[in-house]
Design a protein around this motif. Structure first.
Motif, short mmCIF file in Angstrom:
data_model
loop_
_atom_site.label_atom_id
_atom_site.label_comp_id
_atom_site.label_asym_id
_atom_site.label_seq_id
_atom_site.Cartn_x
_atom_site.Cartn_y
_atom_site.Cartn_z
N SER A 172 120.69 -14.64 -6.51
CA SER A 172 121.45 -13.58 -7.18
C SER A 172 120.54 -12.68 -8.01
O SER A 172 120.93 -12.17 -9.05
CB SER A 172 122.54 -14.20 -8.07
OG SER A 172 123.49 -14.90 -7.31
N ARG A 221 130.45 -10.40 -8.28
CA ARG A 221 130.32 -11.31 -9.43
C ARG A 221 129.73 -10.60 -10.65
O ARG A 221 129.40 -11.24 -11.65
CB ARG A 221 129.45 -12.50 -9.05
CG ARG A 221 130.11 -13.44 -8.06
CD ARG A 221 129.24 -14.62 -7.69
NE ARG A 221 128.23 -14.28 -6.68
CZ ARG A 221 126.94 -14.26 -6.87
NH1 ARG A 221 126.45 -14.57 -8.06
NH2 ARG A 221 126.10 -13.95 -5.90
N ASP A 235 126.91 -18.22 -12.38
CA ASP A 235 126.69 -17.29 -11.28
C ASP A 235 127.22 -15.89 -11.56
O ASP A 235 127.20 -15.03 -10.67
CB ASP A 235 127.34 -17.85 -10.01
CG ASP A 235 126.67 -19.14 -9.55
OD1 ASP A 235 125.43 -19.15 -9.43
OD2 ASP A 235 127.38 -20.15 -9.35
N THR A 236 127.68 -15.64 -12.78
CA THR A 236 128.07 -14.28 -13.15
C THR A 236 126.81 -13.42 -13.20
O THR A 236 125.77 -13.84 -13.73
CB THR A 236 128.76 -14.27 -14.53
OG1 THR A 236 129.87 -15.16 -14.51
CG2 THR A 236 129.25 -12.87 -14.87
N VAL A 237 126.88 -12.24 -12.63
CA VAL A 237 125.72 -11.36 -12.52
C VAL A 237 125.70 -10.32 -13.64
O VAL A 237 126.74 -9.75 -13.98
CB VAL A 237 125.71 -10.66 -11.14
CG1 VAL A 237 124.59 -9.62 -11.05
CG2 VAL A 237 125.55 -11.70 -10.03
N ARG A 272 122.00 -18.88 -13.59
CA ARG A 272 121.45 -19.90 -12.70
C ARG A 272 120.06 -19.50 -12.23
O ARG A 272 119.11 -20.30 -12.25
CB ARG A 272 122.37 -20.11 -11.50
CG ARG A 272 121.94 -21.27 -10.61
CD ARG A 272 122.83 -21.37 -9.37
NE ARG A 272 124.23 -21.58 -9.71
CZ ARG A 272 124.77 -22.76 -9.99
NH1 ARG A 272 124.01 -23.84 -9.98
NH2 ARG A 272 126.05 -22.85 -10.26
N ASP A 273 119.91 -18.25 -11.80
CA ASP A 273 118.61 -17.78 -11.32
C ASP A 273 117.58 -17.71 -12.43
O ASP A 273 116.40 -18.05 -12.24
CB ASP A 273 118.77 -16.41 -10.67
CG ASP A 273 119.31 -16.48 -9.26
OD1 ASP A 273 119.79 -17.56 -8.87
OD2 ASP A 273 119.25 -15.46 -8.55
N MET A 289 126.82 -10.08 -4.83
CA MET A 289 126.40 -10.00 -6.23
C MET A 289 127.31 -9.05 -7.01
O MET A 289 127.72 -9.35 -8.14
CB MET A 289 124.94 -9.54 -6.32
CG MET A 289 123.93 -10.59 -5.93
SD MET A 289 122.22 -9.93 -5.96
CE MET A 289 122.07 -9.45 -7.69
N SER A 324 121.42 -13.73 -12.57
CA SER A 324 122.44 -14.63 -13.12
C SER A 324 121.76 -15.68 -13.97
O SER A 324 120.54 -15.88 -13.90
CB SER A 324 123.20 -15.31 -11.98
OG SER A 324 122.34 -16.19 -11.27
#
Length: 450
Positions: A212, A224, A72-74, A255-256, A221, A253
């Motif tokens: 994100s 992160r 989840d780091t952007v 995940r996205d 966002m 991110s």
């Protein structure tokens, strides 16, 4: 937490950790080395195998702190944004709202869009970089080189198009164009009667659950966001791309991005399949084809689609095999390419190039530096201007802010702000006659202007 445990993948999907896709050992070792030596503050690598995926984080998001990056780091994804803009075009085509061969001028009636001998720029020309528009507009003159697109407005884009003369007919050749994708995004938003951001959310981010992903990051966002860095290691702000956002302004991110690539990989809906359909060759006779932004290649018996991106402090790489079996995303918060790392993660066994050692600067007398001062044009659209500032030699390209260059040997210089080198050549009398700019594995010869 022990180092071994710290490197365990963050499982996103799949029934058990044992089902998580494995990161190639050579890629893992290289990512560890890149972050340990400080060449990259942090790197996130997502590996996808069908419905299963895992995210591997290296380094630290914040210097001096044990803050490993994760799913989840952007990060700012730069030109990987173009694939999303291309997908928005595919959605509009499938919905019957736009045709690929439709002139962009019909979607922007208040604009004066250039043409060449009556040949107009189509939506497909923009999406495949066949528009004959330049990489950057000729009225691009940033006030702040650290945030170069912040003051490039829609009014300036409109002025550029009204005054620009195409050097050749659209549809004839590939010529990578950021301003072309800015115009494409503007046209799609105008057709939909909304903003580019609203279109991105309604057609891509919300349907895929990408919470994100945005051109206008939320406070959550930003909390992160991995801080961006120059090649020197200095912190630098994320770019505000303004009207050029469709070419490179999206934040996302791992995940996205996993969800985004899986939409192409696993029984893709028609817009996704349309976006990766080969349209035109990268060059005459080239095996590399261009889809709607995506580049389509074959290596080691595998066909894959890929795109990379870079802004002032971030670099990205996204790719997937067209059989839907494997995908990879690499995100980092420094302006240093990760393409080789990404390809090796996508196709395990692909050799990684030797890691270059940072060049050391040597002292050169100011009088000797003055020899290099001059203008080095490449055609009518780009000129490298070399000047002598208070701190030494500086170089600036057309529409790009000035950056210092440092001598590594006689007639050999390197940049610290970008991953590039500059060499000067002399004639038989010892007079400097040209410069060779090396960047991204390509050498560009720039003759010196008399």
């Amino acid at each position: 937490m022990t180092p071994r445990l710290a490197l365990l993948p963050l499982c996103l999907l799949g029934s058990a950790a044992l089902a998580a896709p494995v990161l190639d050992d050579a890629v893992r070792r290289r990512a560890e080395e890149l972050t340990r030596t400080g060449l990259h503050p942090s790197i996130v690598i997502a590996v996808i195998e069908g419905k299963n995926s895992a995210v591997y984080g290296f380094g630290s998001v914040h210097a001096g702190k044990n803050a490993k990056p994760g799913a989840d780091t952007v990060y700012q994804i730069g030109s990987v944004t173009k694939t999303m803009t291309g997908l928005l075009l595919a959605h509009a085509v499938v919905d019957g709202k736009v045709k690929l061969d439709e002139p962009v001028a019909t979607l922007l009636p208040s604009y004066k869009v250039p043409a060449f001998d009556g040949k107009t720029i189509s939506m497909l020309d923009l999406a495949t970089h066949y528009s004959a528009l330049p990489r950057l507009p000729d009225n691009f003159a940033p006030k702040d080189p650290a945030n170069p697109y912040a003051d490039y407005t829609e009014a300036k884009q409109r002025q550029f198009l009204a005054a620009y003369h195409l050097p050749r007919a659209p549809g004839g050749a590939f010529d990578y164009s950021n301003i072309g994708y800015a115009v494409l995004g503007t046209a799609l938003a105008a057709q939909a009667g909304t903003s580019y951001e609203a279109l991105l959310q309604s057609r891509i981010a919300v349907p895929l659950g990408m919470r994100s992903t945005s051109n206008q990051p939320s406070h959550g966002m930003l909390a992160r966001l991995a801080p961006g860095h120059l090649l020197t290691g200095e912190a630098t702000p994320a770019w505000d791309l303004n009207v050029v956002a469709p070419a490179g302004g999206v934040y996302s991110s791992a995940r996205d991005m996993v969800a985004y690539l899986q939409a192409y990989m696993f029984k893709p809906l028609r817009p996704y399949a349309l976006a990766v359909k080969p349209r035109r060759p990268l060059a005459p006779g080239s095996d590399t084809k261009v889809g709607l932004a995506w580049l389509l290649e074959q290596q080691h018996g595998h066909s894959y689609a890929w795109h990379s991106g870079q802004t002032g402090g971030y670099t990205s790489y996204a790719a997937f095999t067209t059989d839907g079996k494997r995908g990879v995303v690499v995100l980092t918060n420094t302006a240093r390419t990760v393409d080789a790392l990404g390809l090796s993660a996508l196709l395990p066994g692909t050799p990684l190039p030797p890691l270059k050692k940072p060049l050391a600067a040597i002292e050169v007398p100011r009088a000797a530096l003055a020899e290099y001062v001059g203008e080095y044009p490449s055609g009518a659209e780009f000129t490298l201007s070399v000047t002598l500032g208070k701190a030494g030699l500086e170089a600036a390209g057309t529409g790009v802010g000035s950056a210092p260059v440092f001598a590594s040997a006689k007639d050999q210089f390197f940049f610290r702000a970008i991953d590039a080198e500059l060499a000067f050549t002399r004639d038989a009398t010892g007079k400097i006659v040209s410069a060779v700019l090396t960047q991204g594995g390509q050498d560009v010869v720039l003759p010196r202007k008399p």
